[in-house]
Design an enzyme around this catalytic site. Sequence first.
Site, PDB file in Angstrom:
ATOM      1  CG  ASP A 364      34.623  46.530  39.198  1.00  6.50           C
ATOM      2  OD1 ASP A 364      33.693  46.911  38.476  1.00  6.50           O
ATOM      3  OD2 ASP A 364      34.447  45.962  40.290  1.00  6.50           O
ATOM      4  CB  THR A 366      31.581  47.647  43.590  1.00  9.53           C
ATOM      5  OG1 THR A 366      30.676  48.675  43.204  1.00  9.53           O
ATOM      6  CG2 THR A 366      31.144  47.061  44.917  1.00  9.53           C
ATOM      7  CG  ASP A 564      36.500  42.722  43.862  1.00 10.06           C
ATOM      8  OD1 ASP A 564      35.827  43.083  42.880  1.00 10.06           O
ATOM      9  OD2 ASP A 564      36.109  42.826  45.039  1.00 10.06           O
TER      10      ASP A 564
END
Length: 689
Positions: A364, A366, A564
């Site tokens: 991912d 960001t 995250d």
Amino acid sequence: MEKEQRPEVVEAFHRNLPGVKSALYTPETGSLLLHHDVHWNADSSRTARLLSSVSELSLYKKELQTAGAAFLMDFFLPASRFTGMLKVLSPSALTTLYACRNTLKNGVRPLQEKTRPNADTLSMAAIIASIIKGNPKSAVMILIMSTLSEIITDMTSQRTKTYVRDMMSVDTPYVWKVIHNGREEKVPIQTINPGDTLAVFEGEKISADGRVCQGTATIDQSAITGEYMPQEVFKGQEVYAGTIVQSGSLQMEVTRVGEDTTAAGIIHMIEHAQDSKAPIQNYADDMSERLVPVSFLLALLTYALTRSWDRVLNMLVIDYVCGIKLATATAVSASIGRAASQGAIMKGGQHLQSLASVDTAILDKTGTITEGRPEIVQILPFNGFTENDILRYAASAEEHSSHPIAESILTKMKKNGLTAYDHDHSSIENIVGHGVRAIVNKKEVLVGSQELLIKSHVDMSSLPFLKKSLKKKNTVYAAVDQSIAGVIVIEDAVRSGMKRTINQLRRSGIDEIVMITGDKKETAEEVFKELHLDHYYPEVLPHEKAAFVHHYKNQGRNVMMVGDGINDAPALAAADIGVSMGGKRTDIAVEASDLVITSDDPLILADMVDLSKSTMRMIRRNFAVTIALNSAAILFGLFGWITPTVGAAIHNSATIGVVLNSTRLLVNKERKPCRQPLPSSTTYLVDSA
């Protein structure tokens, strides 16, 4: 071989104590969970004695002492002096039987419970055959060498326990509680409950999770969040048990204590990881059990062909079981301990093995590839709005959002000394993947993507043509009452060390690395080109991320997903190995992942992949060494070229050797930092050319 001081014995010992209803002992972390009567722990001294008894149950020292006594007894009064059945009743034989009593018990148990032999059954047969033959030295050799190999295995588990306990240690028996009149009182930590207010001063360790309600301090929270640099905390921010106040002081409202703290949760994850076996461990255990009858069959065939008890004994004292089982278990335990010492929590041995076979990584963007801390670099106002107007409207709409872009807008507003407009909290509508809609200052406000504004029929005619360079940036649009108010330009820097991490992942055998992000194509393309990734997928909505994981898995790939946030959780759960990384990871991401990296250093991800592959290579080498050495010893024993004592020594030495080899995984290898060439070196090269 299994010892009697294993968890079931510790638990049985404590269950027999008056007032204790149940007991659960975890050797990896040395924890003992007791369920008891309400008034059972009133006598604190008795409780302390019971808990300390766990560390006193080890029989290693006693077994080695009795084994040494048996060896000396046979040296001064050898069993060979006796004839017939008197050999079994000789002092050395009786001493040897006493020294080996636990092995004999454990050898009988599987025959009673499962009606099938195990490694201890094989050892029991070898010990009894040695004594009947009048050669207790072989039995003593089996006991001493197997005990040494188990000591090494337990030392590895102890080091794993030490890593985790040291990393997560709270160790604050007393705390300063703030009572109603503002006075501070020193009280035991056991008396603290959620909602209490604690005062923590410079140099002290925080003993519970909570939220700062007064004061400012600099805190070392590397053990929990992975932040290397101390962090400044102030009113409203969360703090964690096990972190240290380096400077300043604060008062905090307690939110979680004891077993509910973040630190305790991490320890429990390590405990469960130790209990969870890797497929290769199950394979080793299964293969070991299958090889036990083979050893008995070899012994019978040897007797039928040679009629030599020495050669029969060799077939019993030499086997593959101990080396395969102990070396595999030690390697997995050592790896989990090594990972914990580096700030990574592997939730089980099976995940360690899965990580070693990964060939595709999906990251991912960001908060994983990038810092996750976007900053506003430019605000372009339109239609008479000012930069401050746009900030206040956008911040009011984004006030309750946890998205990094929302945080950057709120941070910018506060930094400029502004306050939010009056707004209706109940009117805020989160449009997943696009932005928010809210009623602010009695006006309808939209903050998000250009697509959101177009779908909402916002008048975009006054928006001038944006520069090509600006289109590549991450932009957020703000509209007030169906009219474009401005464009907010945001940048999110790539993490330091991420490019090196990508290179190391490729060297580790991960040949396809892709990025998924909700950002627009131009923004994603810049990161894609900077890191030289294989593919990228922009404008991916949260619920679509798991679909990309399934897409690659359907191609026969072993997929690692790294994220995250909450929106990464489905993809993390769908991947062969899910990794949550960074100090800003969410609780849901942690629950959905198989590997939790507490640090913001991306290089630890590459280190974990290397560690998993090193562990699997080591286990395979241990298999090869164990099979080769023991096969050679069996061959020598079959032809009578070695005595049973020598055979036992070779077998157990091989076991000790592979166990020691596995413990090397606990040794941390310092990563060498990249160094720029010295100016003098560069000049020398130019001059030489």
